[in-house]
Design an enzyme around this catalytic site. Structure first.
Site, PDB file in Angstrom:
ATOM      1  N   ASN A  95      20.032   4.914   3.263  1.00 26.37           N
ATOM      2  CA  ASN A  95      21.039   5.127   4.299  1.00 26.37           C
ATOM      3  C   ASN A  95      21.796   3.817   4.438  1.00 26.37           C
ATOM      4  OD1 ASN A  95      20.257   7.811   5.048  1.00 26.37           O
ATOM      5  ND2 ASN A  95      18.435   6.901   5.960  1.00 26.37           N
ATOM      6  N   SER A  98       3.409   6.015   8.963  1.00 22.74           N
ATOM      7  CA  SER A  98       4.074   5.384   7.817  1.00 22.74           C
ATOM      8  C   SER A  98       3.950   3.876   7.926  1.00 22.74           C
ATOM      9  CB  SER A  98       5.554   5.795   7.816  1.00 22.74           C
ATOM     10  OG  SER A  98       6.250   5.123   6.791  1.00 22.74           O
ATOM     11  N   CYS A 104      12.084  -5.739   6.046  1.00 24.35           N
ATOM     12  CA  CYS A 104      12.407  -5.127   4.759  1.00 24.35           C
ATOM     13  C   CYS A 104      13.912  -5.280   4.541  1.00 24.35           C
ATOM     14  CB  CYS A 104      11.967  -3.665   4.749  1.00 24.35           C
ATOM     15  SG  CYS A 104      10.170  -3.518   4.927  1.00 24.35           S
ATOM     16  N   GLU A 142      14.291   3.462  20.484  1.00 24.81           N
ATOM     17  CA  GLU A 142      14.879   4.759  20.165  1.00 24.81           C
ATOM     18  C   GLU A 142      13.806   5.721  19.663  1.00 24.81           C
ATOM     19  OE1 GLU A 142      19.438   3.704  19.126  1.00 24.81           O
ATOM     20  OE2 GLU A 142      18.069   3.432  17.462  1.00 24.81           O
ATOM     21  N   GLY A 163       9.561  -0.234  14.249  1.00 26.80           N
ATOM     22  CA  GLY A 163       8.269  -0.904  14.260  1.00 26.80           C
ATOM     23  C   GLY A 163       7.345  -0.513  13.132  1.00 26.80           C
ATOM     24  N   GLU A 164       6.297  -1.303  12.983  1.00 29.28           N
ATOM     25  CA  GLU A 164       5.286  -1.083  11.953  1.00 29.28           C
ATOM     26  C   GLU A 164       3.980  -0.704  12.678  1.00 29.28           C
ATOM     27  OE1 GLU A 164       4.595  -0.840   8.665  1.00 29.28           O
ATOM     28  OE2 GLU A 164       2.544  -0.724   9.405  1.00 29.28           O
ATOM     29  N   CYS A 195      10.939  -4.970  14.840  1.00 24.08           N
ATOM     30  CA  CYS A 195       9.935  -4.937  13.770  1.00 24.08           C
ATOM     31  C   CYS A 195       9.891  -6.303  13.109  1.00 24.08           C
ATOM     32  CB  CYS A 195      10.305  -3.878  12.721  1.00 24.08           C
ATOM     33  SG  CYS A 195       9.039  -3.648  11.450  1.00 24.08           S
ATOM     34  N   CYS A 220      10.166  11.650  15.818  1.00 22.14           N
ATOM     35  CA  CYS A 220      10.027  10.353  15.145  1.00 22.14           C
ATOM     36  C   CYS A 220       9.903   9.280  16.221  1.00 22.14           C
ATOM     37  CB  CYS A 220      11.251  10.134  14.262  1.00 22.14           C
ATOM     38  SG  CYS A 220      11.231   8.557  13.385  1.00 22.14           S
ATOM     39  N   CYS A 249      16.492   7.146   8.857  1.00 28.11           N
ATOM     40  CA  CYS A 249      15.494   6.125   8.531  1.00 28.11           C
ATOM     41  C   CYS A 249      16.120   4.747   8.420  1.00 28.11           C
ATOM     42  CB  CYS A 249      14.866   6.402   7.168  1.00 28.11           C
ATOM     43  SG  CYS A 249      13.829   7.822   7.163  1.00 28.11           S
ATOM     44  N   SER A 261       5.043   2.932   2.452  1.00 17.56           N
ATOM     45  CA  SER A 261       6.391   2.528   2.049  1.00 17.56           C
ATOM     46  C   SER A 261       6.277   1.611   0.836  1.00 17.56           C
ATOM     47  CB  SER A 261       7.083   1.807   3.208  1.00 17.56           C
ATOM     48  OG  SER A 261       7.386   2.740   4.221  1.00 17.56           O
ATOM     49  N   LEU A 262       6.329   2.200  -0.339  1.00 17.21           N
ATOM     50  CA  LEU A 262       6.097   1.423  -1.560  1.00 17.21           C
ATOM     51  C   LEU A 262       7.394   0.769  -2.051  1.00 17.21           C
ATOM     52  CD1 LEU A 262       3.863   0.656  -3.578  1.00 17.21           C
ATOM     53  CD2 LEU A 262       4.543   2.632  -4.945  1.00 17.21           C
ATOM     54  N   CYS A 312      16.484  -2.519   5.731  1.00 15.16           N
ATOM     55  CA  CYS A 312      16.247  -1.821   6.999  1.00 15.16           C
ATOM     56  C   CYS A 312      16.917  -2.552   8.157  1.00 15.16           C
ATOM     57  CB  CYS A 312      14.735  -1.713   7.246  1.00 15.16           C
ATOM     58  SG  CYS A 312      14.331  -0.891   8.809  1.00 15.16           S
TER      59      CYS A 312
HETATM   60  N1  SAH Z   1       7.426   0.451   9.426  1.00 15.50           N
HETATM   61  C1  SAH Z   1       7.046   1.715   8.878  1.00 15.50           C
HETATM   62  C2  SAH Z   1       7.757   2.897   9.480  1.00 15.50           C
HETATM   63  C3  SAH Z   1       9.248   2.813   9.735  1.00 15.50           C
HETATM   64  S1  SAH Z   1      10.499   3.288   8.655  1.00 15.50           S
HETATM   65  C4  SAH Z   1       7.266   1.703   7.386  1.00 15.50           C
HETATM   66  O1  SAH Z   1       7.914   0.821   6.880  1.00 15.50           O
HETATM   67  O2  SAH Z   1       6.733   2.581   6.706  1.00 15.50           O
HETATM   68  C5  SAH Z   1      10.280   4.798   7.870  1.00 15.50           C
HETATM   69  C6  SAH Z   1      10.781   4.741   6.425  1.00 15.50           C
HETATM   70  O3  SAH Z   1      12.209   4.541   6.336  1.00 15.50           O
HETATM   71  C7  SAH Z   1      10.151   3.594   5.647  1.00 15.50           C
HETATM   72  O4  SAH Z   1       9.717   4.051   4.405  1.00 15.50           O
HETATM   73  C8  SAH Z   1      11.321   2.650   5.491  1.00 15.50           C
HETATM   74  O5  SAH Z   1      11.159   1.767   4.423  1.00 15.50           O
HETATM   75  C9  SAH Z   1      12.469   3.601   5.320  1.00 15.50           C
HETATM   76  N2  SAH Z   1      13.778   2.971   5.485  1.00 15.50           N
HETATM   77  C10 SAH Z   1      14.073   1.822   6.134  1.00 15.50           C
HETATM   78  N3  SAH Z   1      15.383   1.543   6.040  1.00 15.50           N
HETATM   79  C11 SAH Z   1      15.936   2.552   5.327  1.00 15.50           C
HETATM   80  C12 SAH Z   1      17.277   2.843   4.909  1.00 15.50           C
HETATM   81  N4  SAH Z   1      18.279   2.046   5.235  1.00 15.50           N
HETATM   82  N5  SAH Z   1      17.477   3.962   4.181  1.00 15.50           N
HETATM   83  C13 SAH Z   1      16.450   4.794   3.874  1.00 15.50           C
HETATM   84  N6  SAH Z   1      15.184   4.567   4.246  1.00 15.50           N
HETATM   85  C14 SAH Z   1      14.918   3.462   4.962  1.00 15.50           C
END
Ligand code: SAH
Length: 376
Positions: free
Chosen positions: A305, A206, A129, A95, A174-175, A125, A118, A348, A229-230, A132
């Site tokens: 989200n 990111s 996390c 997507e 993806g990362e 991925c 985006c 996201c 993404s901390l 996610c």
């Molecule tokens: N893999 C990369 C980029 C993809 S996601 C990364 O992790 O940075 C982009 C951002 O959306 C990341 O900070 C991720 O942690 C965040 N994200 C993932 N799931 C989410 C959710 N359910 N609600 C809000 N942000 C989310």
């Protein structure tokens, strides 16, 4: 024995394209024209490339392929966000999202001052996390540079945006640092003056912080903006939320950020997904301020989200604002991300494609952490 896989020129940088042309006995200067047709004008049918000699067009069709993802579905959100479901040459699906932004807050892609694309960098991925949805899929494979660039070509065509100003965020599926070489190659193709000329400062990468790749990024001539993404302020909690932290912890990650070369006025963005009653307390906020001290940072709060299958809740606006205020009062630049396109699941962490079913995402992550993960 020699294998004759035709070169897919969606995948080639300008220099490689020049080489490919000389290989078929043609002068290299045609490569620029070809590159312009593909990347600047989005034309992928050799026959339509009217300033190329007719016999060259025939020869190109004979020797090369030029692959572009195809649109399976296009959905538009009430706020103007458009999500494309794309099919790749091998049938895999990804997507890509276009987020229109406007100074007056009006919606719709046509009225927008600025578009943000985006892009995905992998099918699925491996990072898993905890909050996610994409992570739930596991990883299927890396995208090629051509597939990453191809998303821009399709977005420009679908949104009639070739002449519009847009920025790119690598925040789709993806990362990106787990697919380092193809991601960087894609950025070089996008940056080329003979193509779309998307300057690196218009791109944000990111990452969860795959450390060796982050260290490598620090040495690149072509450097996108960096977002980390901390999501957590303690090792134990980040271990649980962002599993790669068990291999590359917060301390090491922030050390790498301190060393990361930044130009004047540039800052690293720290993304912090806010999970109700998990990481949203004033103590968390104060710890975050301490962790980031000495780093040229800005913080982007991402209220979760929510989605079925994600075992967390979104905190209230009051909680989010209280957290933001603690940062701001201590001099940390902070913004709260408005989530866009939630009604079409384009926000996201909500990108997921049904076609990818993966048996063992847990095992993949374990392999990755052991440094043995297959990537393609
Ligand atoms: N893999 C990369 C980029 C993809 S996601 C990364 O992790 O940075 C982009 C951002 O959306 C990341 O900070 C991720 O942690 C965040 N994200 C993932 N799931 C989410 C959710 N359910 N609600 C809000 N942000 C989310």
């Amino acid at each position: 024995m020699e294998t004759h896989q035709p070169v897919d020129i969606a995948e080639t940088e300008l220099g490689q394209l020049e080489h490919a042309l000389t290989e078929i006995g043609r002068p290299r200067f045609h490569a620029r024209q070809l590159f312009q047709w593909i990347h600047k004008r989005g034309v992928t049918d050799f026959a339509s490339m009217s300033d190329l000699p007719r016999d060259l067009r025939l020869q190109l069709a004979e020797h090369f392929t030029l692959t572009t993802p195809t649109v399976v579905r296009k959905e538009e959100s009430a706020d103007g966000t458009t999500k494309l479901l794309l099919r790749l040459a091998d049938g895999k699906r990804i997507e890509s999202v276009c987020i229109p932004e406007n100074s007056e807050g009006t919606t719709g892609t046509l009225a927008a001052d600025r578009l943000t694309f985006c892009l995905s960098t992998q099918v699925g991925c491996a990072m898993r996390c905890a909050f996610c949805l994409t992570g739930k899929m596991g990883i299927d494979r890396n995208l090629t540079a051509g597939e990453i660039v191809g998303q821009v070509r399709v977005l420009c065509r679908e949104l009639d945006a070739l002449d519009r100003r847009f920025t790119i965020v690598l925040m789709g599926m993806g990362e990106p640092l787990h697919n380092y070489d193809e991601t960087m190659k894609a950025l070089r193709i996008l940056a080329d003056d003979h193509g779309l000329a998307v300057a690196p400062r218009r791109v944000t990468l990111s990452t969860v912080g795959v450390l060796p790749a982050l260290e490598r990024l620090a040495t690149e001539p072509l450097m996108p903006n960096l977002a980390i993404s901390l999501h957590s302020t303690t090792e134990a909690q980040r271990d649980a939320l962002v599993p790669i932290n068990r291999k590359y912890g917060i301390e090491e990650l922030l050390d790498a950020c301190r060393r990361f070369p930044l130009k004047r006025r540039e800052r690293i963005t720290f993304e912090y997904v806010m999970l109700k009653d998990v990481n949203d307390t004033p103590d968390d906020a104060r710890r975050l301020v301490r962790l980031l001290s000495g780093i040229k940072a800005k913080v982007n709060l991402l209220p979760l989200n929510e989605a079925a299958g994600i075992p967390f809740e979104r905190p209230s606006d009051v909680t989010v604002n209280r957290f933001a205020k603690i940062l701001a009062d201590r001099g940390v630049t902070v913004s709260v991300r408005k989530s866009r396109g939630r009604d079409i699941r384009a926000a996201c962490g909500q990108l997921i494609t049904e076609s990818t079913r993966n048996a063992a995402p847990g095992r993949q992550l374990a392999q990755l952490m052991a440094g043995t993960a297959p990537t393609r």
